[in-house]
Design an enzyme around this catalytic site. Sequence first.
Site, PDB file in Angstrom:
ATOM      1  N   LYS A  78    -119.007 -32.708  26.590  1.00  0.00           N
ATOM      2  CA  LYS A  78    -120.351 -33.208  26.268  1.00  0.00           C
ATOM      3  C   LYS A  78    -121.158 -32.192  25.468  1.00  0.00           C
ATOM      4  O   LYS A  78    -122.384 -32.267  25.408  1.00  0.00           O
ATOM      5  CB  LYS A  78    -121.060 -33.611  27.569  1.00  0.00           C
ATOM      6  CG  LYS A  78    -120.339 -34.745  28.325  1.00  0.00           C
ATOM      7  CD  LYS A  78    -121.211 -35.349  29.422  1.00  0.00           C
ATOM      8  CE  LYS A  78    -120.533 -36.565  30.070  1.00  0.00           C
ATOM      9  NZ  LYS A  78    -121.401 -37.259  31.042  1.00  0.00           N
ATOM     10  N   TYR A 109    -128.968 -33.164  46.659  1.00  0.00           N
ATOM     11  CA  TYR A 109    -128.180 -33.910  47.640  1.00  0.00           C
ATOM     12  C   TYR A 109    -128.487 -33.423  49.056  1.00  0.00           C
ATOM     13  O   TYR A 109    -128.018 -34.014  50.023  1.00  0.00           O
ATOM     14  CB  TYR A 109    -126.686 -33.784  47.306  1.00  0.00           C
ATOM     15  CG  TYR A 109    -126.417 -34.277  45.892  1.00  0.00           C
ATOM     16  CD1 TYR A 109    -126.375 -35.647  45.625  1.00  0.00           C
ATOM     17  CD2 TYR A 109    -126.296 -33.391  44.824  1.00  0.00           C
ATOM     18  CE1 TYR A 109    -126.198 -36.112  44.335  1.00  0.00           C
ATOM     19  CE2 TYR A 109    -126.113 -33.843  43.527  1.00  0.00           C
ATOM     20  CZ  TYR A 109    -126.071 -35.206  43.291  1.00  0.00           C
ATOM     21  OH  TYR A 109    -125.914 -35.666  42.010  1.00  0.00           O
ATOM     22  N   GLU A 151    -136.485 -28.097  23.370  1.00  0.00           N
ATOM     23  CA  GLU A 151    -136.154 -29.443  23.862  1.00  0.00           C
ATOM     24  C   GLU A 151    -137.276 -29.978  24.766  1.00  0.00           C
ATOM     25  O   GLU A 151    -137.667 -31.138  24.672  1.00  0.00           O
ATOM     26  CB  GLU A 151    -134.851 -29.410  24.671  1.00  0.00           C
ATOM     27  CG  GLU A 151    -133.581 -29.325  23.832  1.00  0.00           C
ATOM     28  CD  GLU A 151    -133.190 -30.665  23.240  1.00  0.00           C
ATOM     29  OE1 GLU A 151    -133.927 -31.655  23.399  1.00  0.00           O
ATOM     30  OE2 GLU A 151    -132.125 -30.711  22.596  1.00  0.00           O
ATOM     31  N   LYS A 159    -131.709 -28.579  34.271  1.00  0.00           N
ATOM     32  CA  LYS A 159    -130.502 -28.941  35.022  1.00  0.00           C
ATOM     33  C   LYS A 159    -129.301 -28.205  34.463  1.00  0.00           C
ATOM     34  O   LYS A 159    -129.139 -28.191  33.240  1.00  0.00           O
ATOM     35  CB  LYS A 159    -130.300 -30.448  34.876  1.00  0.00           C
ATOM     36  CG  LYS A 159    -129.065 -30.992  35.558  1.00  0.00           C
ATOM     37  CD  LYS A 159    -128.933 -32.450  35.255  1.00  0.00           C
ATOM     38  CE  LYS A 159    -127.642 -32.958  35.850  1.00  0.00           C
ATOM     39  NZ  LYS A 159    -127.356 -34.305  35.436  1.00  0.00           N
ATOM     40  N   SER A 189    -124.427 -31.539  41.726  1.00  0.00           N
ATOM     41  CA  SER A 189    -123.310 -31.794  42.640  1.00  0.00           C
ATOM     42  C   SER A 189    -122.458 -30.558  42.906  1.00  0.00           C
ATOM     43  O   SER A 189    -122.044 -30.312  44.039  1.00  0.00           O
ATOM     44  CB  SER A 189    -122.448 -32.921  42.073  1.00  0.00           C
ATOM     45  OG  SER A 189    -121.996 -32.606  40.768  1.00  0.00           O
ATOM     46  N   LYS A 239    -130.972 -29.981  29.669  1.00  0.00           N
ATOM     47  CA  LYS A 239    -129.749 -30.269  30.427  1.00  0.00           C
ATOM     48  C   LYS A 239    -128.581 -29.582  29.739  1.00  0.00           C
ATOM     49  O   LYS A 239    -128.285 -29.856  28.574  1.00  0.00           O
ATOM     50  CB  LYS A 239    -129.526 -31.778  30.496  1.00  0.00           C
ATOM     51  CG  LYS A 239    -128.222 -32.143  31.201  1.00  0.00           C
ATOM     52  CD  LYS A 239    -128.117 -33.623  31.484  1.00  0.00           C
ATOM     53  CE  LYS A 239    -126.768 -33.964  32.081  1.00  0.00           C
ATOM     54  NZ  LYS A 239    -126.665 -35.389  32.442  1.00  0.00           N
ATOM     55  N   ARG A 271    -119.031 -36.449  38.615  1.00  0.00           N
ATOM     56  CA  ARG A 271    -118.170 -37.327  37.809  1.00  0.00           C
ATOM     57  C   ARG A 271    -117.076 -37.945  38.668  1.00  0.00           C
ATOM     58  O   ARG A 271    -116.622 -39.047  38.389  1.00  0.00           O
ATOM     59  CB  ARG A 271    -117.622 -36.545  36.614  1.00  0.00           C
ATOM     60  CG  ARG A 271    -118.761 -36.144  35.658  1.00  0.00           C
ATOM     61  CD  ARG A 271    -118.300 -35.259  34.518  1.00  0.00           C
ATOM     62  NE  ARG A 271    -119.453 -34.770  33.758  1.00  0.00           N
ATOM     63  CZ  ARG A 271    -119.377 -33.822  32.832  1.00  0.00           C
ATOM     64  NH1 ARG A 271    -118.201 -33.282  32.527  1.00  0.00           N
ATOM     65  NH2 ARG A 271    -120.457 -33.429  32.185  1.00  0.00           N
TER      66      ARG A 271
END
Length: 325
Positions: A218, A314, A234, A249, A275, A196, A206
């Site tokens: 982040k 979505y 990872e 992602k 998003s 990610k 958000r």
Amino acid sequence: MQLIRRNRILRQSPAIRAMVAETILKPSDFIAPLFIVEGKGVKEEISSMQGYFRMSIDLTVQEVKELWSLGIKSVLLFIKCNDELKDNKGTEALNPDGLMQRSIKAIKGACPDMVVMTDVALDPFSTYGHDGIVDGKEIVNDPTVAVLAQMSVSHALAGADFVAPSDMMDGRILAIRLALEEAGLTRTGILAYSAKYASCFYGPFRDALDSAPGFGDKKTYQMDYANRIEAIKETMMDIDEGADIVMVKPAMAYLDIIREVSDNVQVPVSAYHVSGEYAMIKAAAKMGWLDENKAILESLTSIKRAGASLIATYFAKDAAKLING
Ligand code: PBG
């Protein structure tokens, strides 16, 4: 001209193209993310995600039934936590009667076969909007992992089929797996957000949950988008720690990563068409600059072609309707 091979032969009609198509989307490829809020009969459009809504549990349950009827097999739940319940410890995340836990029970009660996945991270519950516990300016790893493990057990006890840790703390997959084992929850899967990236494409999400970080960014936990090898590391570690499904992602700016991960692992690979990727297509379509339906199918096909056998998007409902005809 005399040619031995004429590649256009295989492109000349819809029937032939259908026969030789390598990548076919199907509704069960999609994971439908859902944003859930308190209340009854609530359906609020997310301003930066036109055509996508936050819904209360009652309307979410109806939506889940419709998704199931279209052939979609899984939903990924996110909740919008009321401000007064937020703190720096994830207290509300562990509430057995919290919005997430009630949502899981309602959905599994109404549509038991739907695979319910839950987001596991502290940001919706955090006064700081960070995915972990904050100490000074630091997002502290190990205390966060302890809460994420408890949170996962709480979701599993409420009936979640998969927990989906999206936080990028170190060691959380192993901690979650061990906590599930210890609680006797041997049927709960882990979908790990393994690679990610710290991405601007999460902006609209958000807005949806009012979970933007209150300070900083982040980048101390999510990955640097400059990196490729790190994504493999990872992902391999998450698999070693017990992840059943891994995820890359965002999706479309990371198709190279999806391909490389899927070439290197023996577990199902998913990708999150996030998003911002949704918002870009919606905005361009609204301006009349893109054909929305074509953009949806081309985007999702490219993500599957890159190697993702599951896609959180979505557009799940729209795409399923387009595929079903
Ligand atoms: C929370 C979480 C985020 C998304 C999924 N889970 C936001 C973030 O990490 O800041 C993003 C999803 C999207 O943009 O569609 N940990």
